[in-house]
Design a protein around this motif. Structure first.
Motif, PDB file in Angstrom:
ATOM      1  N   THR A 112     -12.521  99.831 -30.689  1.00 52.56           N
ATOM      2  CA  THR A 112     -13.131  98.533 -30.805  1.00 52.56           C
ATOM      3  C   THR A 112     -11.890  97.522 -30.660  1.00 52.56           C
ATOM      4  OG1 THR A 112     -12.383  98.303 -33.018  1.00 52.56           O
ATOM      5  CG2 THR A 112     -14.554  99.127 -32.952  1.00 52.56           C
ATOM      6  N   VAL A 113     -10.558  97.737 -30.776  1.00 52.36           N
ATOM      7  CA  VAL A 113      -9.505  97.001 -30.251  1.00 52.36           C
ATOM      8  C   VAL A 113      -9.514  97.119 -28.811  1.00 52.36           C
ATOM      9  CG1 VAL A 113      -7.013  96.888 -30.398  1.00 52.36           C
ATOM     10  CG2 VAL A 113      -8.430  97.389 -32.556  1.00 52.36           C
ATOM     11  N   ARG A 114      -9.668  98.116 -28.032  1.00 51.53           N
ATOM     12  CA  ARG A 114      -9.480  98.313 -26.751  1.00 51.53           C
ATOM     13  C   ARG A 114     -10.469  97.572 -25.960  1.00 51.53           C
ATOM     14  NH1 ARG A 114      -6.746 101.171 -22.673  1.00 51.53           N
ATOM     15  NH2 ARG A 114      -8.118 102.011 -21.028  1.00 51.53           N
ATOM     16  N   ILE A 115     -11.930  97.954 -26.324  1.00 53.02           N
ATOM     17  CA  ILE A 115     -12.976  97.453 -25.477  1.00 53.02           C
ATOM     18  C   ILE A 115     -13.761  96.542 -26.263  1.00 53.02           C
ATOM     19  CG2 ILE A 115     -13.111  99.593 -24.185  1.00 53.02           C
ATOM     20  CD1 ILE A 115     -15.277 100.540 -25.628  1.00 53.02           C
ATOM     21  N   GLY A 116     -13.537  96.229 -27.460  1.00 53.76           N
ATOM     22  CA  GLY A 116     -14.450  95.340 -28.394  1.00 53.76           C
ATOM     23  C   GLY A 116     -15.410  96.074 -29.177  1.00 53.76           C
ATOM     24  N   PRO A 117     -15.781  95.382 -30.193  1.00 50.80           N
ATOM     25  CA  PRO A 117     -16.765  95.976 -31.257  1.00 50.80           C
ATOM     26  C   PRO A 117     -18.224  96.118 -30.360  1.00 50.80           C
ATOM     27  CG  PRO A 117     -16.298  93.762 -31.778  1.00 50.80           C
ATOM     28  CD  PRO A 117     -15.239  94.150 -30.840  1.00 50.80           C
ATOM     29  N   ILE A 118     -18.571  95.046 -29.705  1.00 47.53           N
ATOM     30  CA  ILE A 118     -20.115  95.417 -29.323  1.00 47.53           C
ATOM     31  C   ILE A 118     -20.054  96.680 -28.167  1.00 47.53           C
ATOM     32  CG2 ILE A 118     -21.806  94.300 -27.775  1.00 47.53           C
ATOM     33  CD1 ILE A 118     -20.776  91.646 -29.123  1.00 47.53           C
TER      34      ILE A 118
END
Length: 178
Positions: free
Chosen positions: A78-84
Motif C-alpha cells: 500500500t505504501v509503494r503503490i497506494g491503498p486502492i
C-alpha cells in the motif's frame, strides 16, 4: 421321436425362451431405489444443501482480505503503490484463485454442520431459513460449528490469502512500463 419342423415355421420354444430370459433378467437386475427427490437426504447431503442454499461459504473472500490486510507485505504494498491499487491487485488475484479454494471450504463447512445437526434439522434450515423451528438452536451451536470449521479450514484460508498476496506483491513490484 421328434419330428423336424419345416424351416419356414418358427420354433415354438423361441418366443417362450425370450420371455423367460426377460423375466429372469428383470428378476435378477438390481432393484431401482426411489428417486433421490423422494428419499430423505443423508446428513451430509443435507449439510451440503444447507451450505449451498444459505450461501454460507461466501465469507471466504472477505476473510482472506482481512488476513491479507494484516500482513507487513500488504502494508508495504500500500505504501509503494497506494491503498486502492493494492486492494485492486489483491482483489484481482482472489478472483482467479477463489474457484480453486471455494469447493474445499464449502465441503469443510458442510462437514462442520453435519457434525452438530441432523439431516432433518439441516434440511429444514436449508428450505425454511429463519422460519425453521431449528433456527433458534443455531445460536447455541454456532460456536461449536465455528471451532470445528477453524480446526479444519485454517490451511485453506491461509493458503488462499498467501497465494493471492504473493501474486499481488509480485505483480505490484514489477517495473511498470511508462
Amino acid at each position: 421321436m421328434r419330428t423336424k419342423q419345416p424351416a419356414d415355421q418358427p420354433s415354438r420354444a423361441s418366443p417362450l425362451s425370450i420371455k423367460h430370459l426377460l423375466l429372469i433378467a428383470a428378476l435378477l437386475s438390481p432393484i431401482v431405489p426411489y428417486p433421490t427427490a423422494l428419499a430423505s437426504p443423508s446428513a451430509h447431503e443435507a449439510a451440503v444443501n444447507f451450505v449451498a442454499q444459505q450461501h454460507l461459504g461466501k465469507y471466504l473472500r472477505s476473510m482472506a482480505v482481512q488476513v491479507i490486510q494484516m500482513t507487513q507485505s500488504y502494508i508495504t504494498m500500500t505504501v509503494r503503490i497506494g491503498p486502492i491499487d493494492a486492494y485492486s491487485a489483491v482483489d484481482r488475484e482472489l478472483d482467479q484463485l477463489l474457484p480453486a479454494y471455494q469447493p474445499q471450504w464449502d465441503e469443510n463447512l458442510a462437514n462442520a454442520y453435519e457434525k452438530f445437526y441432523t439431516a432433518e434439522e439441516l434440511s429444514s434450515l436449508a428450505t425454511e431459513g429463519k422460519a425453521s423451528k431449528y433456527f433458534a438452536q443455531m445460536a447455541i451451536r454456532q460456536n461449536a460449528v465455528a471451532e470445528e470449521m477453524r480446526s479444519h479450514s485454517d490451511k485453506i484460508l491461509s493458503g488462499l490469502a498467501g497465494a493471492a498476496l504473493g501474486k499481488a506483491v509480485r505483480f505490484s513490484f514489477q517495473p511498470q512500463a511508462e
